[in-house]
Scaffold this active site. Structure first.
Site, short mmCIF file in Angstrom:
data_model
loop_
_atom_site.label_atom_id
_atom_site.label_comp_id
_atom_site.label_asym_id
_atom_site.label_seq_id
_atom_site.Cartn_x
_atom_site.Cartn_y
_atom_site.Cartn_z
N ARG A 114 0.86 -1.19 0.00
CA ARG A 114 0.00 0.00 0.00
C ARG A 114 0.89 1.24 0.00
NH1 ARG A 114 -5.17 -1.31 0.67
NH2 ARG A 114 -5.70 -3.26 1.74
N GLY A 115 0.29 2.36 -0.36
CA GLY A 115 1.01 3.63 -0.23
C GLY A 115 1.57 4.14 -1.54
N GLY A 147 -6.94 -0.96 -6.55
CA GLY A 147 -8.23 -0.38 -6.20
C GLY A 147 -8.26 1.12 -6.45
N THR A 200 -10.29 -5.18 -6.58
CA THR A 200 -10.60 -5.20 -5.14
C THR A 200 -11.67 -6.25 -4.91
OG1 THR A 200 -11.78 -4.10 -3.35
CG2 THR A 200 -12.05 -3.14 -5.52
N ASP A 228 -13.58 -6.23 -2.60
CA ASP A 228 -14.77 -5.57 -2.05
C ASP A 228 -15.76 -5.18 -3.14
OD1 ASP A 228 -13.43 -5.84 0.27
OD2 ASP A 228 -13.21 -3.72 0.73
N MET A 268 -14.59 -9.82 4.56
CA MET A 268 -14.06 -8.49 4.21
C MET A 268 -15.16 -7.64 3.57
SD MET A 268 -10.16 -8.81 3.00
CE MET A 268 -8.87 -8.96 4.22
N GLY A 269 -14.90 -6.37 3.53
CA GLY A 269 -15.87 -5.41 2.99
C GLY A 269 -15.83 -4.18 3.88
N GLU A 284 -16.82 -6.58 7.55
CA GLU A 284 -15.95 -5.90 8.53
C GLU A 284 -16.35 -4.45 8.78
OE1 GLU A 284 -12.48 -5.78 5.30
OE2 GLU A 284 -11.95 -4.68 7.09
N ARG A 312 -9.11 -14.01 0.18
CA ARG A 312 -8.52 -13.18 -0.87
C ARG A 312 -7.20 -13.72 -1.42
NH1 ARG A 312 -6.45 -7.47 1.82
NH2 ARG A 312 -4.43 -8.27 2.45
O1 F6P Z 1 -8.70 -4.65 -0.54
C1 F6P Z 1 -9.72 -4.29 0.31
C2 F6P Z 1 -9.65 -5.11 1.54
O2 F6P Z 1 -9.86 -6.41 1.19
C3 F6P Z 1 -10.65 -4.61 2.58
O3 F6P Z 1 -11.84 -5.32 2.60
C4 F6P Z 1 -9.88 -4.79 3.85
O4 F6P Z 1 -10.26 -3.84 4.82
C5 F6P Z 1 -8.48 -4.57 3.46
O5 F6P Z 1 -8.37 -5.02 2.14
C6 F6P Z 1 -7.51 -5.25 4.39
O6 F6P Z 1 -6.24 -5.33 3.80
P1 F6P Z 1 -4.87 -5.34 4.61
O7 F6P Z 1 -5.09 -6.11 5.86
O8 F6P Z 1 -3.90 -5.98 3.68
O9 F6P Z 1 -4.54 -3.90 4.84
#
Ligand code: F6P
Length: 468
Positions: A180-181, A205, A234, A236, A279-280, A335, A387
């Site tokens: 991420r980032g 995403g 994604t 989600d 997740m979501g 979530e 996932r």
């Molecule tokens: O990509 C979205 C997602 O699946 C969300 O549902 C969830 O909050 C997030 O990723 C969690 O990802 P990580 O734990 O890798 O930050």
């Protein structure tokens, strides 16, 4: 919440969020939220080279049917009344007769960002194979660990060839790694130009695609002829202006297996309660679809629909009824449904800039156990195993095609766009449209109505706070 709340990025009454709207949709109403000129796709430069792709694969008896930019996919596919106005449409994806890049002198790169999602390797494989096998591009780089790989000298890119990606689609995750980032733009651009990248495929995403848009803007500013083409990812399924994101279908299938297990556990115990957290973060699509697929779920809790715990009309009152009448209860919670309970600290963000929520699963388990001390509670959180699964057959097909269409768009010199699917047709969507708003489930949509019909769950709010 009104119907309109979600209609700006989904067919007007957002009847169904993963496919064409099932009910009557006013095309004009759908179109009024986005103007034709907002759907224009940016160019790196006008195409000027005859496409080397003249036949489908190696079959010389099947000449390629090129698409023109005039081919459109209407935003609103069905009409109400006799307005007869199709409204604006997305550019239709597909190979173009002329391309902007000379394949033998082109370097393409692929980056995967954000959380994992089934099908990432399928998309990488497809892009590499069409670029090199179809167009004759000689250099394709795999950027390691997200955008960080463009700036960190310690993580050199991978040189990719069709051989390297031969069977990667059989595995979950991404061979490139992800993160991420977004590092500072100057460094990112220096990384891109330093590697000689002409085309950047961005798989991620909405946050990732925002990064892609910023890269495009910066490249234009610097006069760098760089094509940035996104592929929406994604689990989600909350990216707007696309029928569905890849990996979602696999995620639902994986989640359904777990929901079915929780059902077996719940119904096999006296006063059995199964609780599954899926997740979501801001959209409950996986929870809603898994509940529909399983058909055994009694209650689905999603971020878009408010609920309370206590009181006769709250969740606990309903569980009490379920135990009394059925002897067991099965609950699926997304979530992001947690934001109904916790005083969320909006300052806590992940590296992608997403709000971090407290974990609803253990919280609900504790509350339910407290309310029903004699019940047999089985709590399952399969989030990461869902996932990290490899894509199922349907997603593999979808990913392969998304990758192919992304390559056609990039070779034609298009940029600042995402490849999507709308009413089953592959499209080009300007990246600027993607981050205006996320897609979510309207409580008045047909999909939520189906969930309510399947579960039979009541409104879990006391009368005085219900909205009409
Ligand atoms: O990509 C979205 C997602 O699946 C969300 O549902 C969830 O909050 C997030 O990723 C969690 O990802 P990580 O734990 O890798 O930050």
């Amino acid at each position: 919440m009104s119907d309109d709340d979600h209609s700006g990025f989904f067919p007007s009454d957002e009847e169904d969020h993963v496919g064409p709207p099932a009910g009557s949709t006013d095309a004009f109403a759908a179109g009024r939220r986005v103007r034709e000129e907002e759907l224009a796709i940016a160019w790196v430069r006008e195409p000027h080279v005859e496409s080397p792709m003249r036949f489908a694969g190696n079959d010389e008896s099947v000449p390629i049917r090129y698409r023109s930019d005039a081919d459109r996919v209407c935003i609103g596919a069905t009409y109400r009344g006799e307005s007869g106005n199709a409204g604006p449409g997305f550019e239709r994806a597909g190979p173009r007769a002329q391309v902007s890049f000379v394949p033998s002198r082109t370097t393409a790169a692929i980056v995967t960002c954000g959380g994992l999602c089934p099908g990432l390797n399928d998309v990488i494989r497809s892009i590499v194979r069409v670029l090199m096998g179809g167009y004759g591009v000689r250099r394709v780089l795999g950027i390691r660990y997200g955008y960080a790989g463009l700036t960190d000298v310690d993580i050199a890119p991978m040189e990719l060839s069709p051989k390297d990606v031969g069977d990667i689609h059989k595995d979950g995750g991404t061979i490139l790694g992800s993160s991420r980032g977004f590092p500072p733009m100057d460094k990112v651009m220096d990384g891109i130009t330093g590697l000689g990248i002409d085309i950047l495929f961005v798989i991620g995403g909405d946050g990732t695609q925002r990064g892609g848009h910023d890269i495009h803007v910066e490249a234009q500013k610097r006069g760098v002829p760089l094509a940035v083409v996104g592929i929406p990812k994604t689990i989600d399924n909350d990216i707007p202006w696309v029928d569905q994101t890849f990996g979602f279908e696999t995620a639902v299938a994986e989640a359904t297996k777990v929901v079915d297990c929780a059902h077996v556990e719940a119904r096999s115990a006296r006063n059995g309660i199964g609780l599954v957290k899926l997740m979501g973060r801001d959209a409950g699509f996986i929870a809603a679809h898994a509940a529909l697929a399983s058909s055994d779920v009694d209650v689905v809790l999603i971020p878009e629909v408010a609920f309370t715990l206590d009181g006769e009309q709250g969740l606990m009152g309903h569980i009490d009824n379920l135990l009394h009448w059925n002897g067991h209860a099965l609950i699926v919670v997304a979530e992001g449904a947690s934001h109904h309970f916790f005083n969320q600290d909006t300052q806590r963000l992940d590296a992608s800039g997403n709000r971090l929520y407290q974990d609803i699963g253990p919280f609900l388990r504790e509350q339910i156990c407290k309310a029903f001390p004699k019940a047999s509670m089985k709590y399952i959180d399969p989030s990461y195993s869902v996932r990290s699964a490899p894509a199922n057959a349907a997603d593999s097909v979808f990913c392969a095609r998304l990758g192919q269409y992304a390559v056609h768009a990039a070779m034609a010199g298009k940029s600042d766009m995402l490849v999507g699917r709308w009413y089953g047709k592959f499209t080009h969507i300007p990246l600027s449209l993607i981050h205006r708003k996320r897609k979510s489930i309207s409580p008045r949509s047909s999909i939520w109505r189906s969930v309510l019909e399947t579960t039979g769950q009541p409104c879990l709010l006391p009368e005085e706070v219900r909205k009409d």
